[in-house]
Write a protein that holds these residues in place. Structure first.
Motif, short mmCIF file in Angstrom:
data_model
loop_
_atom_site.label_atom_id
_atom_site.label_comp_id
_atom_site.label_asym_id
_atom_site.label_seq_id
_atom_site.Cartn_x
_atom_site.Cartn_y
_atom_site.Cartn_z
N ASN A 189 -26.97 -24.24 7.55
CA ASN A 189 -26.12 -24.85 8.58
C ASN A 189 -26.22 -24.10 9.90
O ASN A 189 -26.29 -24.72 10.96
N LEU A 190 -26.23 -22.77 9.84
CA LEU A 190 -26.32 -21.98 11.06
C LEU A 190 -27.65 -22.22 11.77
O LEU A 190 -27.68 -22.39 13.00
N ALA A 191 -28.74 -22.24 11.02
CA ALA A 191 -30.06 -22.48 11.63
C ALA A 191 -30.07 -23.83 12.35
O ALA A 191 -30.56 -23.95 13.48
N ALA B 120 -36.51 -20.70 21.08
CA ALA B 120 -36.12 -20.45 19.69
C ALA B 120 -34.96 -19.48 19.70
O ALA B 120 -35.03 -18.42 20.31
N LEU B 121 -33.86 -19.87 19.04
CA LEU B 121 -32.69 -19.01 18.92
C LEU B 121 -32.55 -18.52 17.48
O LEU B 121 -32.89 -19.24 16.55
N LEU B 122 -32.06 -17.28 17.34
CA LEU B 122 -31.93 -16.65 16.03
C LEU B 122 -30.54 -16.08 15.85
O LEU B 122 -29.88 -15.74 16.83
N ASP B 123 -30.14 -15.92 14.60
CA ASP B 123 -28.89 -15.24 14.30
C ASP B 123 -29.13 -13.73 14.34
O ASP B 123 -30.26 -13.27 14.46
N SER B 124 -28.04 -12.96 14.25
CA SER B 124 -28.15 -11.51 14.34
C SER B 124 -28.89 -10.89 13.17
O SER B 124 -29.56 -9.88 13.31
N VAL B 125 -28.81 -11.53 11.99
CA VAL B 125 -29.48 -10.98 10.80
C VAL B 125 -31.00 -11.04 10.98
O VAL B 125 -31.70 -10.04 10.78
N ARG C 191 -22.48 -14.59 22.60
CA ARG C 191 -21.72 -15.08 21.44
C ARG C 191 -21.41 -16.54 21.69
O ARG C 191 -21.01 -16.92 22.79
N HIS C 192 -21.59 -17.36 20.67
CA HIS C 192 -21.37 -18.79 20.81
C HIS C 192 -20.46 -19.30 19.71
O HIS C 192 -20.58 -18.88 18.56
N THR C 193 -19.57 -20.20 20.07
CA THR C 193 -18.76 -20.91 19.08
C THR C 193 -19.67 -21.94 18.43
O THR C 193 -20.33 -22.72 19.12
N VAL C 194 -19.75 -21.88 17.11
CA VAL C 194 -20.64 -22.76 16.36
C VAL C 194 -19.81 -23.56 15.37
O VAL C 194 -19.03 -22.98 14.60
N PRO D 61 -17.01 -16.67 16.52
CA PRO D 61 -18.20 -16.87 17.36
C PRO D 61 -19.40 -16.12 16.76
O PRO D 61 -19.24 -15.07 16.13
N VAL D 62 -20.59 -16.69 16.93
CA VAL D 62 -21.81 -16.16 16.34
C VAL D 62 -22.63 -15.46 17.42
O VAL D 62 -22.82 -16.00 18.52
#
Length: 156
Positions: free
Chosen positions: A103-105, A117-122, A137-140, A146-147
């Motif tokens: 879902n996050l991707a 291309a955007l990535l999560d912190s992991v 940081r973005h509200t997702v 926020p992520v």
């Protein structure tokens, strides 16, 4: 299973849908699918599914996922793409993937600008620092907090 999940979609597909003949549209989607198949040819990476003008792919490492994303973003024979990637534990069932990482991707893909291309912190933490830049940081949707988001740089 630990993996990096990615989504990529063609920017402006709806407008192209209006302009192109069905045979031209078919050829574009064939090029897109072939480009993705060529990009995921690395151990531990594969195309999970095609959803119209969007694909879902998985890679065994952030480095491999970044290589897939870079390959897709550099595809000159296709319109610009937006890509989102996230790393973590996924549930694999009958070849498809499920869970918050998926879902996050997908949400990060939606936040990306054309050609980005955007990535999560992991996944960002698994890459060399020169490969990513903070994107804030973005509200997702679907995530309480926020992520922290990072953008993949185009240099190797």
């Amino acid at each position: 299973t630990e993996a990096v999940v990615g989504f990529a979609d063609l920017v402006g597909y709806s407008a192209l849908n209006e302009r192109l003949s069905t045979s031209e549209l078919d050829a574009l989607l064939d090029r897109f699918e072939q480009c993705v198949l060529d990009a995921v040819v690395r151990p531990g990476s594969r195309l999970v599914k095609v959803i119209g003008d969007e694909v879902m792919f998985v890679a065994g490492s952030a480095s491999d996922a970044a290589a897939v994303a870079t390959s897709l973003l550099d595809a000159v024979e296709l319109p610009a793409m937006r890509i989102g990637m996230a790393a973590g534990t996924v549930l694999s069932r009958e070849g498809d993937l499920f869970g918050p990482v998926v879902n996050l991707a997908a949400r990060l893909e939606g936040l990306a600008e054309p050609g980005q291309a955007l990535l999560d912190s992991v996944s960002a933490a698994q890459l060399d620092g020169g490969r990513v830049v903070p994107h804030g940081r973005h509200t997702v949707a679907g995530f309480a907090e926020p992520v922290e988001v990072f953008a993949l740089t185009r240099s190797a």
